[in-house]
Enzyme design. Sequence first.
Site, PDB file in Angstrom:
ATOM      1  N   HIS A 119       0.853  -1.185   0.000  1.00  0.00           N
ATOM      2  CA  HIS A 119       0.000   0.000   0.000  1.00  0.00           C
ATOM      3  C   HIS A 119       0.891   1.238   0.000  1.00  0.00           C
ATOM      4  O   HIS A 119       2.015   1.216   0.510  1.00  0.00           O
ATOM      5  CB  HIS A 119      -0.878   0.011   1.243  1.00  0.00           C
ATOM      6  CG  HIS A 119      -1.929  -1.056   1.247  1.00  0.00           C
ATOM      7  ND1 HIS A 119      -3.063  -0.956   2.007  1.00  0.00           N
ATOM      8  CD2 HIS A 119      -2.008  -2.242   0.595  1.00  0.00           C
ATOM      9  CE1 HIS A 119      -3.812  -2.026   1.823  1.00  0.00           C
ATOM     10  NE2 HIS A 119      -3.189  -2.833   0.972  1.00  0.00           N
TER      11      HIS A 119
ATOM     12  N   GLU B  10       0.829   3.921   1.742  1.00  0.00           N
ATOM     13  CA  GLU B  10       1.240   4.374   3.073  1.00  0.00           C
ATOM     14  C   GLU B  10       2.368   3.505   3.629  1.00  0.00           C
ATOM     15  O   GLU B  10       3.332   4.028   4.202  1.00  0.00           O
ATOM     16  CB  GLU B  10       0.054   4.358   4.050  1.00  0.00           C
ATOM     17  CG  GLU B  10      -1.086   5.267   3.641  1.00  0.00           C
ATOM     18  CD  GLU B  10      -2.150   4.579   2.776  1.00  0.00           C
ATOM     19  OE1 GLU B  10      -3.283   5.063   2.768  1.00  0.00           O
ATOM     20  OE2 GLU B  10      -1.833   3.574   2.099  1.00  0.00           O
TER      21      GLU B  10
ATOM     22  N   CYS C  76      -6.237   2.076   5.361  1.00  0.00           N
ATOM     23  CA  CYS C  76      -6.851   0.827   5.798  1.00  0.00           C
ATOM     24  C   CYS C  76      -6.353   0.471   7.207  1.00  0.00           C
ATOM     25  O   CYS C  76      -5.390   1.065   7.696  1.00  0.00           O
ATOM     26  CB  CYS C  76      -6.522  -0.291   4.819  1.00  0.00           C
ATOM     27  SG  CYS C  76      -4.823  -0.893   4.952  1.00  0.00           S
TER      28      CYS C  76
ATOM     29  N   CYS D 248      -2.560  -0.245   7.396  1.00  0.00           N
ATOM     30  CA  CYS D 248      -1.730   0.951   7.315  1.00  0.00           C
ATOM     31  C   CYS D 248      -1.822   1.769   8.597  1.00  0.00           C
ATOM     32  O   CYS D 248      -0.810   2.280   9.089  1.00  0.00           O
ATOM     33  CB  CYS D 248      -2.127   1.784   6.099  1.00  0.00           C
ATOM     34  SG  CYS D 248      -1.728   0.981   4.524  1.00  0.00           S
TER      35      CYS D 248
END
Length: 155
Positions: free
Chosen positions: A52, A54, A82, A85
């Site tokens: 991801h 992040e 999410c 993260c």
Amino acid sequence: MTDKTFLEEAVALAQENVKSGGRPFGAVLVREGRVIARAVNRMVEDNDPTAHAELLALRRAGEALRSDRLDGCTVYASGQPCPMCLAAMRMAGISEVVYAYSNETAAPYGLSTAAIGDELAQPLEKQDWARIRHQPPQGEDAPALYEAWTARKKR
């Protein structure tokens, strides 16, 4: 630079990622007004469910700062982070998170992680996404692994 500028950059990264065939997520990690790391979602490209934007920004910032602690840093994300993260940001000591698009905005496009967050907020025994079992090591009176780690840290 301002929050608006950094957030616009995160969204622009996400837009460029979509143009390149990636998912619509970008992140900018900042400390004291200076960009430390930038990243876009690379789950599909890297065959990595943890890639991801992040998390990749956290990894790059850790490398740049030569630390696993990112205290005093802000993450600017194109979308609402999410649970994975958020947990990583919490563990790293991120001080602030600013995001552009909410789970509510993402939901009609199949991009919301709100249901995952709701499920993970339940006690383990109530979660049914996977079989989760606690099986402690046999014959240990104390958590020897953790004691070894604590002893090593004291040296």
